[in-house]
Scaffold this motif. Structure first.
Motif, PDB file in Angstrom:
ATOM      1  N   SER A  61     116.209  59.656  51.626  1.00 37.92           N
ATOM      2  CA  SER A  61     115.546  60.448  50.583  1.00 37.92           C
ATOM      3  C   SER A  61     114.749  61.574  51.245  1.00 37.92           C
ATOM      4  N   GLY A  62     114.225  62.466  50.437  1.00 39.12           N
ATOM      5  CA  GLY A  62     113.548  63.667  50.941  1.00 39.12           C
ATOM      6  C   GLY A  62     112.418  63.378  51.918  1.00 39.12           C
ATOM      7  N   SER A  63     111.679  62.317  51.656  1.00 33.25           N
ATOM      8  CA  SER A  63     110.538  61.995  52.519  1.00 33.25           C
ATOM      9  C   SER A  63     110.965  61.790  53.969  1.00 33.25           C
ATOM     10  N   PHE A  86     102.550  65.684  46.515  1.00 25.84           N
ATOM     11  CA  PHE A  86     103.499  65.786  47.622  1.00 25.84           C
ATOM     12  C   PHE A  86     102.892  66.466  48.857  1.00 25.84           C
ATOM     13  N   THR A 136     105.843  69.154  42.516  1.00 29.42           N
ATOM     14  CA  THR A 136     106.429  68.448  41.374  1.00 29.42           C
ATOM     15  C   THR A 136     105.364  67.687  40.579  1.00 29.42           C
ATOM     16  N   ASP A 161     107.980  71.836  52.336  1.00 33.57           N
ATOM     17  CA  ASP A 161     108.694  70.894  51.465  1.00 33.57           C
ATOM     18  C   ASP A 161     109.176  71.680  50.253  1.00 33.57           C
ATOM     19  N   VAL A 163     111.599  70.334  48.239  1.00 35.63           N
ATOM     20  CA  VAL A 163     112.484  69.315  47.659  1.00 35.63           C
ATOM     21  C   VAL A 163     112.812  69.654  46.191  1.00 35.63           C
ATOM     22  N   GLN A 186     118.543  65.204  45.147  1.00 33.08           N
ATOM     23  CA  GLN A 186     118.414  64.748  43.744  1.00 33.08           C
ATOM     24  C   GLN A 186     117.529  65.603  42.847  1.00 33.08           C
ATOM     25  N   LYS A 187     117.201  66.813  43.275  1.00 32.87           N
ATOM     26  CA  LYS A 187     116.345  67.652  42.416  1.00 32.87           C
ATOM     27  C   LYS A 187     117.163  68.851  41.923  1.00 32.87           C
TER      28      LYS A 187
END
Ligand SMILES: *Cc1c(COP(=O)(O)O)cnc(C)c1O
Length: 363
Positions: A61-63, A86, A136, A161, A163, A186-187
């Motif tokens: 995932s992005g993290s 974030f 976000t 970031d 994302v 996924q964004k």
């Protein structure tokens, strides 16, 4: 689920065609066939990030790429710009990786002021600065160009970031001189969760610390394998099928058109908030200031008698998915992810449902 109804701010709605392309046997990845798929994905990602450099792809995932960037930041103190959930995560990652970190904090909903950041950069010795393109949690969009310039003038690497920005909000990685940008599938790219992306300047890669970069998230390994259109370890091959298909679709739409579509969705959102507040006689307000709203996600403050989760439920009963506020805003706000492949017409249908739900909850 009917298409055009899933407006959660990540994961976002994935087109049927993209889902269906994953119904193939995962191929062996050390092959020319996989490399061709990898290359198609690369071209799309480079278009999205407006970069000539390779875009590294991790199955994560992005993290994960946020952590890879922090681990790869040159030795020294990190300054984390925090104006939401974030931005705070970047600082938490630095803490977890035992990297010395200072925070320059702004209120949730506030835009990071490049002048204030400049002052903090001048006040101590830093090697890198982290910040978020599109927060976000608040719907605020940072001035990436100005913040990257502030970092560069201080001789500090910028880590961004994006994302929930990349693929919807304009980001000029090369022209704006960003040293490392991270994003995820996924964004605004409208892919299923599971792939994380990073793009780093040569200067960033050259300045990475000699140790403590870890194994799975070592950007040097990604850079070495990218030269051969490969990943260091077994990639999520099925997601690469989806990435290649979506990359080609994004190339056909063109980033200018894609960004314009996202801005049009933001404008609809802004008009709707104003009109609906007046029409229903309730207090509704975008949390982010007018000139710094992300075109990908809107955070709307609710009147005190309507709770975020209750509104989300009432909207779900009407066939649409939106999000409650993030973290401390859970009860007092709702979020609409108008990103990815959504259209203005689809968003309009979603907002009709939200209006109807507000009318029912207004009492
Ligand atoms: C979604 C998101 C992330 C990453 O979250 P993951 O769950 O790790 O993919 C990071 N930053 C922002 C701004 C996001 O919106």
């Amino acid at each position: 689920m009917r298409s055009g109804t899933f407006f959660f701010p990540g994961p976002t709605e994935v087109r049927r065609e993209v889902l269906e392309t994953m119904l193939r046997q995962p191929m062996q990845h050390r092959t020319p066939e996989f490399e061709r798929i990898y290359d198609t994905g690369q071209r799309g990602l480079q278009t999205v990030l407006r970069t000539e450099r390779p875009v590294f792809v991790a199955t994560a995932s992005g993290s994960a790429m946020m952590e890879a960037a922090v681990r790869g930041a040159p030795p020294g103190r990190i300054l984390a710009v925090v104006n939401g959930g974030f931005g705070a995560r970047f600082a938490a990652i630095a803490d977890a990786c035992e990297r010395p970190v200072d925070r320059v904090e702004f209120r949730w909903g506030e835009v990071p002021d490049p002048e204030a950041v400049r002052e903090r950069l001048a006040a101590a010795e830093y090697s890198a600065m982290t910040f978020v393109h599109c927060e976000t949690s608040t719907g605020v969009m940072s001035d990436v160009r100005a913040l990257a310039a502030a970092a560069r003038e201080a001789g500090v690497m910028s880590i961004v970031d994006s994302v929930s920005g990349a693929g919807g909000a304009r980001l000029e990685t090369d022209a704006w001189g960003v040293d490392c940008v991270v994003t995820a599938s996924q964004k605004a790219l409208a892919l299923p969760p599971g792939l994380a992306f990073a793009c780093a300047s040569t200067a960033f890669l050259d300045a990475m610390p000699a140790r403590d970069r870890g194994f799975y998230l070592d950007l040097a390994e990604y850079a070495a394998h990218a030269r051969n259109s490969q990943t260091p370890t077994t990639p999520a091959v099925s997601l690469f099928y989806a990435l290649a298909l979506q990359a080609a679709a994004i190339e056909r739409e063109g980033m200018d058109a894609r960004e314009a579509r996202h801005r049009a969705m933001l404008r609809l959102m802004e008009d709707w908030v104003w009109l609906t507040a007046n029409e229903l006689g309730i207090e509704l307000a975008m949390l982010a200031p007018p000139d710094a709203r992300t075109p990908t996600v809107s955070v709307v403050m609710l009147p005190s008698n309507i709770a975020g989760p209750a509104l989300v439920r009432a909207v779900a009963e009407r066939g649409y998915v939106i999000g409650a506020g993030y973290g401390p805003l859970r009860e007092t706000a709702f979020r609409v992810g108008h990103m990815g492949d959504h259209t203005v017409a689809e968003l309009s249908g979603c907002l009709d449902a939200v209006r109807d739900a507000l009318l029912a909850l207004r009492g």
